[in-house]
Scaffold this motif. Structure first.
Motif, PDB file in Angstrom:
ATOM      1  N   ALA A  79      -7.889   4.075   4.926  1.00  0.00           N
ATOM      2  CA  ALA A  79      -7.801   5.420   5.502  1.00  0.00           C
ATOM      3  C   ALA A  79      -7.406   6.467   4.463  1.00  0.00           C
ATOM      4  O   ALA A  79      -7.850   7.609   4.536  1.00  0.00           O
ATOM      5  CB  ALA A  79      -6.814   5.430   6.663  1.00  0.00           C
ATOM      6  N   ASP A  80      -6.596   6.062   3.468  1.00  0.00           N
ATOM      7  CA  ASP A  80      -6.185   7.000   2.418  1.00  0.00           C
ATOM      8  C   ASP A  80      -7.181   7.053   1.252  1.00  0.00           C
ATOM      9  O   ASP A  80      -6.910   7.617   0.215  1.00  0.00           O
ATOM     10  CB  ASP A  80      -4.783   6.663   1.898  1.00  0.00           C
ATOM     11  N   ASN A  81      -8.339   6.440   1.449  1.00  0.00           N
ATOM     12  CA  ASN A  81      -9.431   6.395   0.478  1.00  0.00           C
ATOM     13  C   ASN A  81      -9.168   5.451  -0.697  1.00  0.00           C
ATOM     14  O   ASN A  81      -9.929   5.437  -1.652  1.00  0.00           O
ATOM     15  CB  ASN A  81      -9.810   7.786  -0.018  1.00  0.00           C
ATOM     16  N   SER A  82      -8.087   4.679  -0.633  1.00  0.00           N
ATOM     17  CA  SER A  82      -7.846   3.671  -1.667  1.00  0.00           C
ATOM     18  C   SER A  82      -8.789   2.482  -1.422  1.00  0.00           C
ATOM     19  O   SER A  82      -9.333   2.302  -0.334  1.00  0.00           O
ATOM     20  CB  SER A  82      -6.389   3.200  -1.638  1.00  0.00           C
ATOM     21  N   GLN A  83      -8.962   1.694  -2.449  1.00  0.00           N
ATOM     22  CA  GLN A  83      -9.866   0.547  -2.364  1.00  0.00           C
ATOM     23  C   GLN A  83      -9.288  -0.533  -1.452  1.00  0.00           C
ATOM     24  O   GLN A  83      -8.123  -0.876  -1.534  1.00  0.00           O
ATOM     25  CB  GLN A  83     -10.091  -0.023  -3.768  1.00  0.00           C
ATOM     26  N   ASN A  84     -10.120  -1.056  -0.585  1.00  0.00           N
ATOM     27  CA  ASN A  84      -9.725  -2.164   0.278  1.00  0.00           C
ATOM     28  C   ASN A  84     -10.165  -3.453  -0.390  1.00  0.00           C
ATOM     29  O   ASN A  84     -11.320  -3.591  -0.779  1.00  0.00           O
ATOM     30  CB  ASN A  84     -10.367  -2.017   1.659  1.00  0.00           C
TER      31      ASN A  84
END
Length: 91
Positions: free
Chosen positions: A23-28
């Motif tokens: 959701a925070d645009n960090s890599q999953n």
């Protein structure tokens, strides 16, 4: 990143752009970009529906595979493998 596979569709994830986003645009680290974006799954599907989606790419898989598989063989392999993936695993 070596050896990581999407825990929804089983796709190998080798490059940063293949990983989904939180959701925070960090890599999953668990799901690919095709299955997971912005902290949510891109498709609300059942495991069997995901298998049918994957079968659409069987020709791409077979192109580079040492051992080619038929649609029926691939379907059965995925029915065995997918329940081991996080999204489909049931206790």
């Amino acid at each position: 990143m070596e050896g990581m596979v999407c825990q929804s569709c089983g796709m190998p994830m080798r490059a940063a752009e293949e990983f989904g986003t939180n959701a925070d645009n960090s890599q999953n680290q668990e799901y690919c970009t095709y299955c997971y974006k912005g902290g949510a799954f891109t498709n609300d599907v059942t495991m069997d529906e995901m298998i049918e989606i994957n079968l659409k790419y069987l020709d791409v898989y077979n192109k580079d595979a040492e051992v080619k598989v038929t649609e029926g063989e691939a379907r059965e392999q995925m029915k065995q493998y997918f329940p081991t993936l996080k999204r489909w695993y049931k206790n």
